[in-house]
Design a protein around this motif. Sequence first.
Motif, short mmCIF file in Angstrom:
data_model
loop_
_atom_site.label_atom_id
_atom_site.label_comp_id
_atom_site.label_asym_id
_atom_site.label_seq_id
_atom_site.Cartn_x
_atom_site.Cartn_y
_atom_site.Cartn_z
N LYS A 1 0.82 -1.22 0.00
CA LYS A 1 0.00 0.00 0.00
C LYS A 1 0.85 1.26 0.00
N ASN A 2 2.01 1.23 0.66
CA ASN A 2 2.82 2.44 0.82
C ASN A 2 3.89 2.63 -0.26
N PHE A 3 4.06 1.67 -1.15
CA PHE A 3 5.10 1.79 -2.17
C PHE A 3 4.52 2.47 -3.41
N VAL A 4 5.34 3.25 -4.11
CA VAL A 4 4.84 4.07 -5.22
C VAL A 4 4.52 3.28 -6.49
N VAL A 5 5.26 2.25 -6.78
CA VAL A 5 5.04 1.46 -8.00
C VAL A 5 4.35 0.15 -7.64
N PRO A 6 3.69 -0.51 -8.60
CA PRO A 6 3.03 -1.78 -8.29
C PRO A 6 4.00 -2.83 -7.75
N VAL A 7 3.60 -3.50 -6.70
CA VAL A 7 4.40 -4.55 -6.07
C VAL A 7 3.56 -5.81 -6.04
N TYR A 8 4.16 -6.94 -6.36
CA TYR A 8 3.44 -8.22 -6.38
C TYR A 8 4.05 -9.17 -5.37
N GLU A 9 3.23 -10.00 -4.76
CA GLU A 9 3.66 -10.95 -3.73
C GLU A 9 3.82 -12.34 -4.35
N HIS A 10 5.06 -12.78 -4.54
CA HIS A 10 5.33 -14.10 -5.11
C HIS A 10 5.89 -15.08 -4.09
N SER A 11 6.10 -14.64 -2.85
CA SER A 11 6.79 -15.49 -1.89
C SER A 11 5.95 -16.67 -1.40
N LYS A 12 4.68 -16.70 -1.71
CA LYS A 12 3.82 -17.80 -1.26
C LYS A 12 3.73 -18.95 -2.28
N MET A 13 4.41 -18.80 -3.42
CA MET A 13 4.37 -19.85 -4.45
C MET A 13 4.91 -21.17 -3.92
N VAL A 14 4.28 -22.25 -4.33
CA VAL A 14 4.73 -23.59 -3.93
C VAL A 14 5.80 -24.05 -4.92
N ILE A 15 6.95 -24.43 -4.38
CA ILE A 15 8.03 -24.99 -5.19
C ILE A 15 8.32 -26.36 -4.60
N GLY A 16 7.74 -27.38 -5.23
CA GLY A 16 7.74 -28.73 -4.67
C GLY A 16 9.07 -29.43 -4.61
N ASN A 17 9.98 -29.14 -5.50
CA ASN A 17 11.25 -29.88 -5.53
C ASN A 17 12.37 -29.19 -4.77
N ALA A 18 12.04 -28.25 -3.89
CA ALA A 18 13.06 -27.55 -3.10
C ALA A 18 13.60 -28.46 -2.01
N MET A 19 14.92 -28.50 -1.89
CA MET A 19 15.55 -29.27 -0.80
C MET A 19 15.54 -28.48 0.49
N GLU A 20 15.69 -27.16 0.38
CA GLU A 20 15.61 -26.27 1.53
C GLU A 20 14.75 -25.07 1.14
N ASP A 21 13.93 -24.61 2.08
CA ASP A 21 13.00 -23.52 1.81
C ASP A 21 12.69 -22.84 3.14
N TYR A 22 13.24 -21.65 3.36
CA TYR A 22 13.03 -20.98 4.64
C TYR A 22 13.10 -19.46 4.46
N PHE A 23 12.65 -18.72 5.49
CA PHE A 23 12.66 -17.27 5.49
C PHE A 23 13.79 -16.75 6.38
N ILE A 24 14.42 -15.66 5.96
CA ILE A 24 15.39 -14.95 6.77
C ILE A 24 15.00 -13.47 6.78
N LEU A 25 15.55 -12.70 7.72
CA LEU A 25 15.33 -11.26 7.69
C LEU A 25 16.13 -10.72 6.53
N GLY A 26 15.45 -10.19 5.52
CA GLY A 26 16.13 -9.75 4.32
C GLY A 26 16.67 -8.34 4.41
N TRP A 27 15.78 -7.37 4.58
CA TRP A 27 16.19 -5.98 4.59
C TRP A 27 15.05 -5.13 5.14
N THR A 28 15.33 -3.87 5.39
CA THR A 28 14.31 -2.92 5.85
C THR A 28 14.19 -1.82 4.80
N SER A 29 12.97 -1.57 4.38
CA SER A 29 12.72 -0.53 3.38
C SER A 29 13.12 0.83 3.92
#
Length: 76
Positions: free
Chosen positions: A30-58
């Motif tokens: 909502k607060n970003f000026v250009v269109p932003v899309y959320e792709h992080s919920k996509m299912v990737i079935g053949n992943a050996m490792e799949d986890y979240f880390i703290l990436g960055w702060t806007s």
Amino acid sequence: MLNCGLIIIDQIARQAILISIDETTEEFIKNFVVPVYEHSKMVIGNAMEDYFILGWTSQTTGIPIRTRMIYIEKNN
């Protein structure tokens, strides 16, 4: 769209694929000026490792963004 990209990446990769996808929050979208899309919920079935880390702060919104790290090993 991302799955088409993964097919091409799989054809190019020799041993493994490492992908990072930023998770965007509703507040960030909502607060970003250009269109932003959320792709992080996509299912990737053949992943050996799949986890979240703290990436960055806007710097513009101050919102912390998590990064999804995905490791896919090639079947040679």
